[in-house]
Structure formats: C-alpha cells, structure tokens
Design an enzyme around this catalytic site. Structure first.
Site, PDB file in Angstrom:
ATOM      1  N   TYR A 315       0.877  -1.179   0.000  1.00  0.00           N
ATOM      2  CA  TYR A 315       0.000   0.000   0.000  1.00  0.00           C
ATOM      3  C   TYR A 315       0.919   1.236   0.000  1.00  0.00           C
ATOM      4  CZ  TYR A 315      -3.095  -3.639   1.893  1.00  0.00           C
ATOM      5  OH  TYR A 315      -3.794  -4.808   2.119  1.00  0.00           O
ATOM      6  N   CYS A 409      -4.113   4.059  10.586  1.00  0.00           N
ATOM      7  CA  CYS A 409      -4.845   5.265  10.979  1.00  0.00           C
ATOM      8  C   CYS A 409      -6.156   4.929  11.663  1.00  0.00           C
ATOM      9  CB  CYS A 409      -5.111   6.149   9.759  1.00  0.00           C
ATOM     10  SG  CYS A 409      -6.152   5.363   8.510  1.00  0.00           S
TER      11      CYS A 409
END
Length: 453
Positions: A315, A409
């Site tokens: 990612y 996150c």
C-alpha cells in the site's frame, strides 16, 4: 416523561451523565437503559444533549451536547464557533464535522485517544497495553513537546458546496452542508486562498492541497453533472493566478488540467515526491517525517533494515516509505513497492525512477503477493482505514519476513489485524502512537511485529 426530559421544536433533549470514551469520536451515556453515543462531551460531565438519531426501536441513539451542566476541568472554549456544538445548535443548526474534540484540552485529547487504543487492543487482540499518544508539532515554552495549539496542521482539506454556491463542510453523518469562512485546522496556504469568497455554483466538492514545503497549491473542483466550461472558467478567474486548478471526476477517477499542473510536490526525509491531485499523502504537515522516522527506527534498531536486505512497501502510495527504504538497503538490496491506485503508482514510478533497486508493481496487495511469492527481510504495511484483513495477514506471514512495520490510521482495524498476527504465531514487539489529527478523534499508530520466539 421525567423532569430531565423536554421536547423542543428541534427534537428531544435529555440530561445524561457522560461515560467512557469510545472509538469514533463520542462517549457512552445511558438513558433509561438505552445506550446514547454522545458527541462533544467529556467523560464525567453532566450535560443536556439533543438527540440526532433516535429511532424508537434502535439499539442505541446518537446525540450532541447542547448545554454543559457540570463541566470537566479539561473542558476549554472551542476554537471554532462553526464546529462548537452548543453554539451551533443555539443557532438552529448542527456543528460541522472534523473538529469534534475542540472543546477538550490537548493533553486530555491524547489521553482519551490512548484509552480508545488500549480498549481496542484488549477487546480485539487480547493485548494489555496503554501506550501514550505522542504530540506532533512545534513545542510551546518549556521542555515538553505538546504540539502547540493543535491548529494549522492540515495540508489537505475537503469541502462541500451549499446550494447557493458557498464553500461549506458537512455536519456529522449528514448531507447538510454548512457554510464556512475559515478552516483553523488548515495551514495558512489553504486559508490564504479564501475559497469562501468564491462563487462555486456548479461545483459539488472542492479538494485543496497546499504542501508544507511551500510549493504550488492545487485546487481540485468536482463539477456537478451538466456544469459548463464557461462556469469553470468563471471560478478559475476568481482564484489566485499562482494556484494550480483542475477538475476532478471521482466516479471515473479522472483529473483534467484547468491551469498549472494536476499534481503537487511534497518533500520528506530528504526526498521530493510528485503526488497526483487525488492521490494519497499524509495530511499533517509533520506526519511524513514522523512516520518515516518511526518505521525506519523500529527496523534499524532491530537489525532488519541494512544494506543488501530485501524489503517490501505494501500500500505504498507515491513512495513515502519506499524512497528511504531504498536508501537503507542500497543498490545491493531490493525494494518491492505495491500500490493499487493506478495514478498513485505512476507517481511512485516518477519519484523512484533513479533507484534501480526498486521494483514498482501496480495492483492489489493480495493479488501481487499471490502471483509473486518471495521471502523478505522486512515488510512495511500501510493499508487504508479498513486495515489489511485476515487474508492479507495470512499471506504476509507465509512470506516469512523477519519483521513487519505496520502503520495504521484506525485503532479498530489495527487491533483486529494484530489479533490475526498473534493467531499466526507473531507478536507485537513495539508500538508508538501519534496525535497526527489534533482536535479530532483520529490517531496514527506504528507497530513492530515479529515472529514469536
């Protein structure tokens, strides 16, 4: 009806005692046995709330604080009237989202986020930890880096547009767009554009990027269907001449140049990065340096990142971590960069074109790992908010790396994935948490995972 309950023209109001903080920016309260998720309160307070989502058969209700009857010592005046719940509802409208902890002292905000992270780890991964959430940003007077005021950190901002064409932001869980005339969390480069003075009729959304290095800002306009070029040109004429402007179709993921360039130049860890307008980049001005330092620190200190090592950046985005990884492993090592978004992967190719040890592959992480099985010394994992998931975690374990640095996150998906790693014989060997989103409920974590034993 109890004396602490009253009906108003805007809905039902209740008096409740605010309980513990929960993931998602609210606290838990109860009314006659029913859970009420309360926003804009602080644990221990007694408040009057306005129900915002309260179907009779629902398992829980949602509410906003409209009056504080018994305040916490950690309550402070909200820095932004448009996001202040009591002030907003007194004027007959909900507060804008995005600053839901602005009524809480920064120190208490970080302790609340620590509680949320600890609760998620315990519930979803059976891990007993209470990590401190570290401040990020300039230090005030004294020896403690406390992040300053917690304002002026957003280098990216997203706005809606009212029916009359004014810049606005959405209320929480609502289609309602509320006009704004400032964005205190944004860097000066965004506020200096004064987009609230621009007639934005024909536009549905506005995305703004103003790099912390001072390079040219970019305004992305998402036109409503049928908006003519003449209308776009009218908006263009109202924007500063030194600002890049592009139109963006989020459904087709297409960006069209109107003026200047369709990308911005970012800088971090000694590297420059081209980031396409709709591409991902950390929004806190100090986040890139902070996260690169945490990731490489974990891997360097553990002896997992050294010349000749084989590593992968999953990612990978535009290459924030890939570039410093390439520096660390040198030309005798190798770095595999995997990113699903085609535009962002193209950015990575441009950003890493001078690093022959880097192989960039565009595609879903699970597909690339399946088609290109190999072993790595270390992996960096920075998935979107939904996390990696059980299947990807299983693939990562099968690739037999010596260590994994996991950047997240979202504490919920992070804790869930940590649980999957533990089921696969791995352990949480290190953890740091950062307050990269002051005055909101969000936080960022960086973890070091290693095989148990």
């Amino acid at each position: 009806m109890s004396p602490d309950t009253q009906t108003t023209s805007t809905g039902l109001e209740l008096v409740v005692d605010v309980g513990p903080v929960a993931h998602g920016g609210h606290c838990v309260a109860r009314h006659e046995g029913r859970v009420v998720f309360v926003r804009h309160g602080i644990p221990g307070e007694r408040v009057r709330v306005r129900l915002t989502d309260a179907e009779e058969k629902a398992k829980f209700w949602r509410a906003d604080v409209v009056e504080v009857l018994d305040a916490s010592p950690d309550r402070v005046p909200h820095f932004w009237r448009t996001a202040d719940s009591a002030s907003s509802w007194a004027h007959g409208r909900p507060p804008v989202g995005g600053a839901e902890l602005g009524h809480v002292s920064l120190r208490r905000q970080r302790s609340l986020k620590s509680e949320v992270l600890a609760e998620q780890l315990k519930r979803l991964a059976a891990v007993e930890l209470s990590p401190d959430v570290e401040a990020v940003g300039p230090a005030n007077a004294g020896e403690t880096d406390d992040g300053g005021s917690g304002l002026g950190w957003r280098t990216r901002a997203s706005f809606g547009v009212t029916q009359s064409g004014r810049l606005g932001m959405h209320a929480h869980r609502s289609d309602q767009v509320i006009p704004v005339q400032e964005m205190p969390l944004a860097v000066d480069g965004i506020n200096a554009l004064r987009l609230w003075d621009v007639d934005l009729q024909g536009i549905e959304r506005v995305e703004v990027a103003a790099p912390a290095n001072g390079s040219r800002p970019l305004v992305l306009l998402a036109p409503a269907p049928g908006t003519r070029a003449k209308r776009l040109n009218s908006i263009l004429s109202q924007l500063p001449a030194d600002v890049s402007v592009a139109s963006y179709d989020p459904l087709k993921n297409e960006t069209l140049q109107l003026r200047g360039r369709t990308w911005v130049q970012e800088s971090a860890a000694g590297h420059d990065y081209r980031v396409t307008g709709a591409g991902f980049w950390q929004i806190h001005r100090d986040a890139p340096e902070t996260l690169v330092g945490a990731v490489t620190g974990f891997l360097h200190d553990g002896g997992f990142l050294e010349p000749g090592a084989a590593v992968a950046d999953l990612y990978a985005g535009a290459g924030l971590f890939t570039a410093p990884l390439a520096d660390a492993v040198g030309e005798t090592g190798s770095v595999l960069s995997v990113e699903g978004a085609p535009g962002t992967s193209r950015d990575a190719r441009k950003n890493l074109h001078g690093s022959p040890q880097v192989e960039i592959v565009q595609g879903k992480v699970e597909r690339v790992l399946r088609q290109r099985p190999r072993q790595f010394d270390a992996l960096i994992l920075d998935p979107p908010r939904a996390g990696a998931g059980k299947a990807v975690v299983s693939q990562l374990i099968d690739s037999k790396p010596r260590a994994i640095a996991y950047v997240s996150c979202d504490p919920s998906s992070f804790a869930r994935d940590i649980g999957y790693f533990q089921q696969g014989g791995w352990q949480l060997a290190g953890l740091r948490a950062f307050d990269l989103y002051p005055h909101t409920h969000h936080l960022e974590t960086v973890a070091l995972l290693t095989p148990r034993g």
